[in-house]
Design an enzyme around this catalytic site. Sequence first.
Site, PDB file in Angstrom:
ATOM      1  N   LYS A  62     -17.326   8.485  69.746  1.00 53.07           N
ATOM      2  CA  LYS A  62     -17.918   7.342  69.207  1.00 53.07           C
ATOM      3  C   LYS A  62     -17.097   5.877  69.017  1.00 53.07           C
ATOM      4  O   LYS A  62     -17.764   4.839  69.398  1.00 53.07           O
ATOM      5  CB  LYS A  62     -18.642   7.623  67.993  1.00 53.07           C
ATOM      6  CG  LYS A  62     -19.699   8.725  67.989  1.00 53.07           C
ATOM      7  CD  LYS A  62     -20.017   9.518  66.657  1.00 53.07           C
ATOM      8  CE  LYS A  62     -20.948  10.512  66.968  1.00 53.07           C
ATOM      9  NZ  LYS A  62     -21.301  11.502  66.063  1.00 53.07           N
ATOM     10  N   GLN A 106     -20.447  11.839  59.492  1.00 47.58           N
ATOM     11  CA  GLN A 106     -20.552  13.377  60.552  1.00 47.58           C
ATOM     12  C   GLN A 106     -20.826  14.340  59.591  1.00 47.58           C
ATOM     13  O   GLN A 106     -20.337  15.067  58.837  1.00 47.58           O
ATOM     14  CB  GLN A 106     -19.030  13.381  61.205  1.00 47.58           C
ATOM     15  CG  GLN A 106     -19.007  14.457  62.259  1.00 47.58           C
ATOM     16  CD  GLN A 106     -19.930  13.747  63.445  1.00 47.58           C
ATOM     17  OE1 GLN A 106     -19.682  12.841  63.723  1.00 47.58           O
ATOM     18  NE2 GLN A 106     -20.292  14.736  63.916  1.00 47.58           N
ATOM     19  N   ASP A 129     -27.742   6.698  61.934  1.00 43.55           N
ATOM     20  CA  ASP A 129     -28.051   7.999  62.544  1.00 43.55           C
ATOM     21  C   ASP A 129     -29.461   8.365  62.209  1.00 43.55           C
ATOM     22  O   ASP A 129     -29.953   9.491  62.778  1.00 43.55           O
ATOM     23  CB  ASP A 129     -27.101   9.016  61.691  1.00 43.55           C
ATOM     24  CG  ASP A 129     -26.227  10.015  62.369  1.00 43.55           C
ATOM     25  OD1 ASP A 129     -26.600  10.153  63.789  1.00 43.55           O
ATOM     26  OD2 ASP A 129     -25.722  10.957  61.963  1.00 43.55           O
TER      27      ASP A 129
END
Length: 304
Positions: A62, A106, A129
């Site tokens: 990422k 995450q 996200d």
Amino acid sequence: MTTEIERTPGGAIIMNGAALRDDTVLRLRAEIESMGLGYPTVCLATVLVGDDKPSQIYVRTKHKKAAEAGMTSTHVGLAIDATQAEVEDTVRTLAADPSVHGILVQLPLPAHLDTEAVLDLVPAAKDVDGLTEASMGRLMRGRNGHVPCTPKGVMRLLERYEIPTVGKKAVVIGRSSLVGLPLAVLFARKGVDATVTLAHSRTTDLVEVCRDADIIVGAAGMARLITAAHVKPGATVIDVGVSRTESGIVGDVDFDSVQAVAGAITPMPGGTGPMTIACLLENTLEAARMLGAIPPAPATNKGR
Ligand code: NAD
């Protein structure tokens, strides 16, 4: 993106997510460069608790792709035994930092942590996200907000390969709030207009449910769950699942048999995975816009 369409030996169109990701990265970079000077650099922040190897690789990728898109990124790594307070403080700090535009925690977090309480601290505009209650609520209500990256990536692949969705039957296998559920909502939205079936572990006769579908998305995490028997000739088959087996990483789709009957299919790897990252970066640029840090999107950007 190259206009050349690749096909499998059986004739199915290969929905090349890696190529579309590369295109997306270039487009985002061009958008950022076209803003000129005088604006802050778009910044993605990631938080990883623990030292899970696959998660470390995802996070590193990422950051690498963010740099290629002309963004900066920052990372906070916390020990596997980090306390709830430490993780929450980290997210609070990033939430308050005006130089950070997107925050990605995450997942999964270690079992001793309360994931919902952590996600609750991510402001909606920085929730790249798309997993917080606010973002999910906005998705349900059709309001402007961040769409979860993997489902958004699936829709981008369908758009890129001009797979018709209006009036078509779509089956999504898997009902998680990360992938299956938001994807089902996206399929049902006005403009996409598919008729959706959301299948899950308690669905009886998955073959019959899938055989009727024009589009099948596997997001169950069950290695080679979808075989040629599930697929109507010419249907589009998209593989989101990732299973780590002794023979390596395997998707939900039995590619070899399915490619012989499908009209279009994603490769694994190189399909939905790269598109998840592409959409994370799209959302990060959009986050900077939502925060008013950079000018609004050019008129051609379809947004979500
Ligand atoms: P999850 O475990 O939260 O959900 C799995 C879903 O699949 C559940 O709703 C369950 O009911 C359903 N399911 C399980 N077995 C089934 C079966 N035999 N038949 C029908 N449905 C079944 O997982 P998740 O977070 O939604 O992720 C799904 C998969 O996608 C995982 O393999 C994950 O690693 C992968 N994933 C890939 C990407 C990507 O970028 N490609 C991103 C996120 C997740």
